[in-house]
Design a protein around this motif. Sequence first.
Motif, mmCIF file in Angstrom:
data_model
loop_
_atom_site.group_PDB
_atom_site.id
_atom_site.type_symbol
_atom_site.label_atom_id
_atom_site.label_comp_id
_atom_site.label_asym_id
_atom_site.label_seq_id
_atom_site.Cartn_x
_atom_site.Cartn_y
_atom_site.Cartn_z
ATOM 1 N N PRO A 150 0.828 -1.207 0.000
ATOM 2 C CA PRO A 150 0.000 0.000 0.000
ATOM 3 C C PRO A 150 0.868 1.265 0.000
ATOM 4 C CG PRO A 150 0.006 -1.017 2.176
ATOM 5 C CD PRO A 150 0.784 -1.924 1.270
ATOM 6 N N LYS A 151 0.253 2.374 -0.349
ATOM 7 C CA LYS A 151 0.818 3.719 -0.354
ATOM 8 C C LYS A 151 1.883 3.924 -1.430
ATOM 9 C CE LYS A 151 -0.224 4.634 4.463
ATOM 10 N NZ LYS A 151 0.278 5.023 5.760
ATOM 11 N N LYS A 152 2.900 3.076 -1.466
ATOM 12 C CA LYS A 152 3.951 3.134 -2.488
ATOM 13 C C LYS A 152 4.358 1.695 -2.733
ATOM 14 C CE LYS A 152 6.999 6.331 -2.295
ATOM 15 N NZ LYS A 152 8.136 7.239 -2.062
ATOM 16 N N ASP A 153 4.192 1.235 -3.969
ATOM 17 C CA ASP A 153 4.445 -0.194 -4.193
ATOM 18 C C ASP A 153 5.945 -0.505 -4.221
ATOM 19 O OD1 ASP A 153 5.432 0.129 -6.808
ATOM 20 O OD2 ASP A 153 3.765 -0.887 -7.756
ATOM 21 N N GLY A 154 6.240 -1.791 -4.158
ATOM 22 C CA GLY A 154 7.614 -2.253 -4.069
ATOM 23 C C GLY A 154 8.478 -1.864 -5.261
ATOM 24 N N ARG A 155 7.879 -1.738 -6.436
ATOM 25 C CA ARG A 155 8.640 -1.335 -7.625
ATOM 26 C C ARG A 155 9.163 0.089 -7.449
ATOM 27 N NH1 ARG A 155 4.218 -3.707 -7.949
ATOM 28 N NH2 ARG A 155 3.918 -5.678 -8.998
ATOM 29 N N GLU A 156 8.299 0.953 -6.897
ATOM 30 C CA GLU A 156 8.710 2.342 -6.640
ATOM 31 C C GLU A 156 9.785 2.398 -5.555
ATOM 32 O OE1 GLU A 156 5.092 5.268 -6.904
ATOM 33 O OE2 GLU A 156 4.399 3.343 -6.081
ATOM 34 N N VAL A 157 9.620 1.594 -4.528
ATOM 35 C CA VAL A 157 10.611 1.536 -3.453
ATOM 36 C C VAL A 157 11.950 1.070 -4.012
ATOM 37 C CG1 VAL A 157 11.241 0.395 -1.277
ATOM 38 C CG2 VAL A 157 8.889 1.185 -1.654
ATOM 39 N N LEU A 158 11.929 0.019 -4.802
ATOM 40 C CA LEU A 158 13.154 -0.506 -5.409
ATOM 41 C C LEU A 158 13.838 0.556 -6.260
ATOM 42 C CD1 LEU A 158 15.087 -2.863 -5.954
ATOM 43 C CD2 LEU A 158 13.471 -3.653 -7.715
ATOM 44 N N ALA A 159 13.071 1.256 -7.082
ATOM 45 C CA ALA A 159 13.630 2.310 -7.928
ATOM 46 C C ALA A 159 14.260 3.414 -7.076
ATOM 47 C CB ALA A 159 12.551 2.879 -8.843
ATOM 48 N N GLU A 160 13.598 3.783 -5.980
ATOM 49 C CA GLU A 160 14.140 4.828 -5.107
ATOM 50 C C GLU A 160 15.419 4.373 -4.406
ATOM 51 O OE1 GLU A 160 11.721 7.283 -2.526
ATOM 52 O OE2 GLU A 160 9.955 6.800 -3.742
ATOM 53 N N ILE A 161 15.428 3.142 -3.922
ATOM 54 C CA ILE A 161 16.628 2.620 -3.252
ATOM 55 C C ILE A 161 17.807 2.624 -4.220
ATOM 56 C CG2 ILE A 161 17.716 0.552 -2.277
ATOM 57 C CD1 ILE A 161 14.925 -0.152 -1.096
ATOM 58 N N LYS A 162 17.600 2.053 -5.379
ATOM 59 C CA LYS A 162 18.705 1.900 -6.328
ATOM 60 C C LYS A 162 19.085 3.221 -7.000
ATOM 61 C CE LYS A 162 19.352 -2.360 -5.362
ATOM 62 N NZ LYS A 162 20.565 -2.793 -4.673
ATOM 63 N N GLY A 163 18.201 4.227 -6.907
ATOM 64 C CA GLY A 163 18.502 5.543 -7.458
ATOM 65 C C GLY A 163 19.135 6.484 -6.453
ATOM 66 N N ASP A 164 19.288 6.044 -5.215
ATOM 67 C CA ASP A 164 19.825 6.877 -4.146
ATOM 68 C C ASP A 164 21.265 6.456 -3.851
ATOM 69 O OD1 ASP A 164 20.562 7.724 -1.457
ATOM 70 O OD2 ASP A 164 18.457 8.179 -1.114
ATOM 71 N N GLU A 165 22.204 7.374 -4.009
ATOM 72 C CA GLU A 165 23.615 7.024 -3.843
ATOM 73 C C GLU A 165 23.946 6.519 -2.437
ATOM 74 O OE1 GLU A 165 26.554 10.417 -3.280
ATOM 75 O OE2 GLU A 165 24.918 11.426 -4.339
ATOM 76 N N HIS A 166 23.138 6.879 -1.435
ATOM 77 C CA HIS A 166 23.394 6.430 -0.061
ATOM 78 C C HIS A 166 22.766 5.071 0.245
ATOM 79 C CE1 HIS A 166 25.125 10.315 0.735
ATOM 80 N NE2 HIS A 166 24.012 10.903 0.298
ATOM 81 N N LEU A 167 21.848 4.620 -0.601
ATOM 82 C CA LEU A 167 21.127 3.370 -0.340
ATOM 83 C C LEU A 167 21.417 2.279 -1.354
ATOM 84 C CD1 LEU A 167 17.623 4.915 0.493
ATOM 85 C CD2 LEU A 167 19.415 4.248 2.108
ATOM 86 N N ARG A 168 21.882 2.626 -2.528
ATOM 87 C CA ARG A 168 21.936 1.672 -3.650
ATOM 88 C C ARG A 168 22.774 0.427 -3.412
ATOM 89 N NH1 ARG A 168 24.875 5.900 -7.309
ATOM 90 N NH2 ARG A 168 22.702 6.377 -7.666
ATOM 91 N N ARG A 169 23.721 0.488 -2.486
ATOM 92 C CA ARG A 169 24.544 -0.699 -2.226
ATOM 93 C C ARG A 169 23.846 -1.732 -1.342
ATOM 94 N NH1 ARG A 169 29.012 2.992 -1.096
ATOM 95 N NH2 ARG A 169 28.601 2.434 1.042
#
Length: 148
Positions: free
Chosen positions: A73-92
Amino acid sequence: MNNLSAVMPIEVLLVEDNPGDALLTRIALEDSKISVNLSVVEDGVEAMAFLRKQDRYAHVPHPDIVLLDLNLPKKDGREVLAEIKGDEHLRRIPVVVLTTSQAEEDIVKAYNLAANCYITKPVDFDQFVRIVRSIENFWFAVVKLPPE
């Protein structure tokens, strides 16, 4: 064995809106020979707040790995994955997609978004526990996880 696990517990963030699946994951990890701290959030907005240490998550541990459901809900896992991998502090942070979807489109999209692996949740309890233990054995005992 992963060097981190010999000294410190492995920090796992489970992003899962189904309380039953969250409980099964917790049960499967409780019997671990490796020390695991499991944090659970129920939607994609909370997942990103946790990962970015915002608001009530200001003092949470940095996860060593994320177990991510796609249908949230609220933000699906695909969006979360894209945000994680697009964030230089989280992508690893390794992201293991753990979902009920067997759709080829979801599998391809998850890998295109740089998921580290894609696992379909079995409906059978024993198989679910085996899957979680397989994740644990591979990611916590075999793989060298990146430092924070």
